[in-house]
Design a protein around this motif. Structure first.
Motif, PDB file in Angstrom:
ATOM      1  N   ARG A   9      -7.524 -10.086   0.805  1.00 47.58           N
ATOM      2  CA  ARG A   9      -8.258  -8.814   0.894  1.00 47.58           C
ATOM      3  C   ARG A   9      -9.013  -8.622  -0.418  1.00 47.58           C
ATOM      4  O   ARG A   9      -8.696  -7.768  -1.248  1.00 47.58           O
ATOM      5  CB  ARG A   9      -7.287  -7.662   1.178  1.00 47.58           C
ATOM      6  N   ASP A  66     -10.615  -5.115  -1.484  1.00 44.84           N
ATOM      7  CA  ASP A  66      -9.578  -4.144  -1.875  1.00 44.84           C
ATOM      8  C   ASP A  66      -8.968  -4.529  -3.220  1.00 44.84           C
ATOM      9  O   ASP A  66      -8.655  -3.657  -4.045  1.00 44.84           O
ATOM     10  CB  ASP A  66      -8.491  -4.067  -0.809  1.00 44.84           C
ATOM     11  N   SER A  81       0.826  -1.212   0.000  1.00 46.93           N
ATOM     12  CA  SER A  81       0.000   0.000   0.000  1.00 46.93           C
ATOM     13  C   SER A  81       0.858   1.259   0.000  1.00 46.93           C
ATOM     14  O   SER A  81       0.536   2.245  -0.676  1.00 46.93           O
ATOM     15  CB  SER A  81      -0.923  -0.005   1.226  1.00 46.93           C
TER      16      SER A  81
END
Length: 380
Positions: A218, A221, A185
């Protein structure tokens, strides 16, 4: 598979000049042997033979330059790579361990070369049972963090992401999954702040980040970032970018896995509207649902097999399924049909247009795993 020799720390001509001043250095034997090895790599010589040549060069390099010299380490890695390509994975892992040990001894475990070595070890799934994936992954993460913190270009940042996906795909990050996602990220945040939305490097970075997110469970996401890639490429390019196809394919799989079949269908339809970068493409599987094992047959301990013929529509849907033959009972036929009808494909393209791919064949085998009795003896 051909590979290039793992790069020596300097070109050999430079090595000759460098070591000609050393009283004990003697390159007379190493020079012709190394050039013979390079020529062999560029030929069609078998990988196992190349491994033996590289192995001999390791000994010569240790004598000529020293056991801990980078040339020697690089040749050890080359030896490991050749054994890996020859599918001698046990032998390859021993040579990789030698290289790791020397990086440790020489205090070079914070270098990009070491990072790339560990990444390369994680790139081959057949090697997995011979190496400590968890340890390699945990060693890689701090290296990546250091590399990211000191990166002076976006290209270097994307190199970090490419390494991250090698860790994520190997499935050995039980103790570092959060750190993996957090670093990914941070990398994508910097890339998005410094590059325009249509930049190729950013599109690649977003695609890799989405893969990391998917690998670390995830899903929502991951969907967000695959959708970003799709939106940018759909709106800014007049042809289908490879990352666009791959993102549509990933979204089909992700949406189906969370039970949103309508959303998955939209991406199948989008694939059917593509203008491919290659006008002639065979159908590519995007989503395959495994059939259920018929409970009645499972209780009876029966195996089965179903062979089916089917068409793939221009939008990637399975149509006109016909059971050619089946064994083991009607339950196997029913479950095989139920599963196959949910499969999704990237369609076949002819002259740049999606067409029906007719008479595709598939065989689904149903096999119960039979446990061997404990204490079983050979020749009894």
């Amino acid at each position: 598979m051909m590979i290039k020799p793992y790069a020596l720390i300097v070109t050999f001509a430079a090595s000759l000049a460098l070591f000609s001043l050393s009283i004990n250095a003697n390159t007379d034997n190493f020079t012709p042997a190394y050039h013979s090895y390079v020529a062999a790599v560029q030929s069609d010589l078998d990988e196992s033979e190349l491994a033996l040549m590289a192995q001999d060069l390791v000994d010569l390099s240790a004598t000529t330059f020293g056991e801990q010299h980078q040339n020697t380490i690089n040749l050890i890695v080359s030896t490991a790579n050749h054994f890996r390509n020859a599918k001698q994975f046990d032998e390859a892992s021993k040579w990789y361990d030698k290289a790791i040990g020397l990086y440790d001894k020489t205090g070079q475990k914070d270098t990009e070369d070491y990072m790339l070595l560990l990444t390369d070890m994680l790139s081959n799934r057949q090697l997995f049972i011979f190496i400590d994936r968890e340890k390699i992954s945990s060693d890689l993460l701090p290296l990546l963090e250091h590399y990211f913190d000191n990166a002076d270009s976006i290209e270097s940042i994307v190199t970090s992401l490419r390494t991250l996906i090698s860790i994520a795909k190997n499935g050995a990050f039980n103790n570092s999954g959060r750190k993996l996602g957090r670093l990914s990220s941070q990398i994508i945040e910097r890339a998005e702040s410094e590059l325009p939305a249509t930049n190729y490097t950013l599109i690649e970075a977003q695609f890799i980040h989405a893969q990391v997110l998917k690998a670390t469970k995830r899903e929502e996401d991951a969907i967000e970032y695959f959708e970003k890639v799709v939106n940018v490429t759909d709106n800014s390019l007049n042809y289908t970018h490879p990352f666009e196809l791959a993102s549509h394919a990933q979204l089909v799989d992700l949406y189906e896995s969370i039970g949103e079949s309508e959303a998955a269908t939209e991406h199948c339809l989008a694939i059917g509207r593509m203008k491919p970068w290659n006008d002639e493409l065979d159908p590519v599987p995007l989503y395959r649902m495994n059939p259920e094992y018929p409970s009645y047959e499972a209780r009876r301990g029966k195996d089965g097999s179903v062979t089916m013929q089917f068409d793939i529509s221009p939008f990637g849907f399975v149509e006109n399924v016909v059971v050619v033959e089946y064994e083991g009972g009607a339950g196997f036929k029913r479950e095989a049909l139920n599963a196959l009808e949910k499969w999704r494909y990237a369609p076949k393209f002819v002259d740049g247009k999606p067409v029906t791919a007719e008479k595709q064949m598939v065989q689904l085998d149903f096999t119960l795993q039979k446990r061997e009795p404990k204490g079983k003896l050979d020749n009894i």
